[in-house]
Design a protein around this motif. Structure first.
Motif, short mmCIF file in Angstrom:
data_model
loop_
_atom_site.label_atom_id
_atom_site.label_comp_id
_atom_site.label_asym_id
_atom_site.label_seq_id
_atom_site.Cartn_x
_atom_site.Cartn_y
_atom_site.Cartn_z
N ALA A 1 -60.53 -87.13 42.03
CA ALA A 1 -60.74 -86.24 40.89
C ALA A 1 -61.30 -87.00 39.70
O ALA A 1 -62.21 -86.53 39.00
N ALA A 2 -60.77 -88.20 39.45
CA ALA A 2 -61.27 -88.99 38.33
C ALA A 2 -62.72 -89.40 38.56
O ALA A 2 -63.54 -89.39 37.63
N ALA A 3 -63.05 -89.77 39.81
CA ALA A 3 -64.41 -90.19 40.12
C ALA A 3 -65.40 -89.06 39.89
O ALA A 3 -66.58 -89.28 39.58
N PHE A 4 -64.96 -87.80 40.03
CA PHE A 4 -65.85 -86.66 39.85
C PHE A 4 -65.84 -86.15 38.41
O PHE A 4 -66.88 -85.94 37.80
N PHE A 5 -64.64 -85.96 37.85
CA PHE A 5 -64.53 -85.30 36.55
C PHE A 5 -64.87 -86.21 35.38
O PHE A 5 -65.38 -85.72 34.36
N VAL A 6 -64.58 -87.49 35.48
CA VAL A 6 -64.88 -88.37 34.34
C VAL A 6 -66.39 -88.45 34.08
O VAL A 6 -66.83 -88.25 32.94
N ARG B 1 -71.56 -80.64 15.92
CA ARG B 1 -71.28 -81.64 16.96
C ARG B 1 -69.85 -81.58 17.48
O ARG B 1 -69.46 -82.39 18.30
N ASP B 2 -69.05 -80.65 17.01
CA ASP B 2 -67.65 -80.57 17.42
C ASP B 2 -67.58 -80.23 18.91
O ASP B 2 -68.07 -79.19 19.35
N LEU B 3 -66.93 -81.12 19.68
CA LEU B 3 -66.86 -80.92 21.13
C LEU B 3 -65.70 -80.03 21.55
O LEU B 3 -65.69 -79.53 22.67
N ALA C 1 -68.57 -86.22 34.93
CA ALA C 1 -68.98 -84.89 34.50
C ALA C 1 -68.63 -84.65 33.04
O ALA C 1 -69.41 -84.06 32.28
N ALA C 2 -67.45 -85.12 32.62
CA ALA C 2 -67.05 -84.95 31.22
C ALA C 2 -67.94 -85.76 30.29
O ALA C 2 -68.31 -85.30 29.19
N VAL C 3 -68.29 -86.96 30.71
CA VAL C 3 -69.18 -87.80 29.89
C VAL C 3 -70.55 -87.15 29.76
O VAL C 3 -71.15 -87.11 28.67
N LEU C 4 -71.07 -86.61 30.86
CA LEU C 4 -72.37 -85.94 30.83
C LEU C 4 -72.34 -84.73 29.91
O LEU C 4 -73.27 -84.50 29.11
N LEU C 5 -71.27 -83.92 30.01
CA LEU C 5 -71.17 -82.73 29.16
C LEU C 5 -71.10 -83.12 27.69
O LEU C 5 -71.76 -82.49 26.84
N ALA C 6 -70.31 -84.14 27.35
CA ALA C 6 -70.21 -84.58 25.96
C ALA C 6 -71.57 -85.05 25.45
O ALA C 6 -71.94 -84.76 24.30
#
Length: 244
Positions: free
Chosen positions: A144-149, A215-217, A151-156
């Motif tokens: 889960a960390a390998a996938f979501f981290v 810029r508020d995430l 993805a979260a960085v890309l979204l930010a």
């Protein structure tokens, strides 16, 4: 002891029962020996000739089978059979169960003790399932960390690089070409505008782009819409992030 005594009382009533328990350094030895039943009527209840060594027919029936399985799972040995007109049950149980797998692996596969009893098989299945569940419990957060981290960085990154400050939005004047307005625009447009923003009326023949107004995430901010006809800005407006 309880199983052997129960069998002796059931199948050899009235006969003498001798029980011995010997504690050694690494194992305990248990022996239960019963004489033949007293009286012809009760003797008929037991085996006519007694079962052969290691079998479970006659005295005990399924009881000795279950007893053998339980002893084997613990790494011990069980011997049963006729003895001086009666019947004898002996068991040796190691004090350390972990020694059993090495002893079993050293025996030939064809010997009776090398064959896994039913309960040992069930125990192996349960242990295997427990190991798989434990491995899955460890692997799931890693996957889960390998996938979501990432993805979260890309979204930010997408959210911050598609933000158009209100001061720059005010400087954008319809009718001016993109080349003049490019220094005021963010690096990229916001890629996830809601459906009501995409379907809002637009100037005929124009193509619209959306930018975040902050810029508020963590909070949803309104969107700025810029509509272009070719390379010229023809309209700009503010679109709420949520439909009203």
């Amino acid at each position: 002891m309880q199983e052997a005594l129960t069998n002796a009382l059931k199948h050899a009533p009235g006969g003498t029962i001798r029980l011995r328990i010997t504690h050694r350094t690494d194992r305990t030895h248990v022996s239960v020996v019963n004489d033949a039943p007293t009286g012809a009527a009760t003797a008929a209840e037991g085996p006519a000739e007694g079962p052969a060594e290691g079998t479970t027919a006659g005295i005990g029936g399924r009881g000795l089978t279950g007893l053998r399985e339980r002893v084997t799972v613990l790494g011990g040995t069980l011997r049963t059979g006729p003895h001086e007109g009666g019947f004898r049950v002996t068991a040796e149980l190691p004090h350390q169960v972990t020694s059993r797998p090495r002893q079993r692996s050293a025996r030939p596969a064809s010997s009776p003790a090398a064959r896994s009893p039913e309960s040992a098989g069930r125990l192996a299945v349960v242990r295997g399932a427990a190991r798989r569940r434990y491995a899955a419990a460890i692997a799931a957060p890693v996957v889960a960390a390998a996938f979501f981290v990432p993805a979260a960085v890309l979204l930010a990154w997408q959210l911050t690089t598609s933000a158009l400050p209100p001061s720059r939005f005010d400087e954008l004047t319809p009718g001016r070409p993109r080349t003049e307005l490019a220094p005021l625009l963010p690096d990229r447009a916001y890629p996830y505008p809601p459906d009501h923003a995409r379907s809002a009326p637009r100037p005929p023949g124009s193509t619209c782009e959306f930018y975040r107004s902050g810029r508020d995430l963590l909070d949803e901010v309104d969107l700025y819409r810029l509509c272009w006809s070719g390379e010229r800005l023809v309209a700009k407006d503010t679109v709420p992030m949520k439909s009203r």
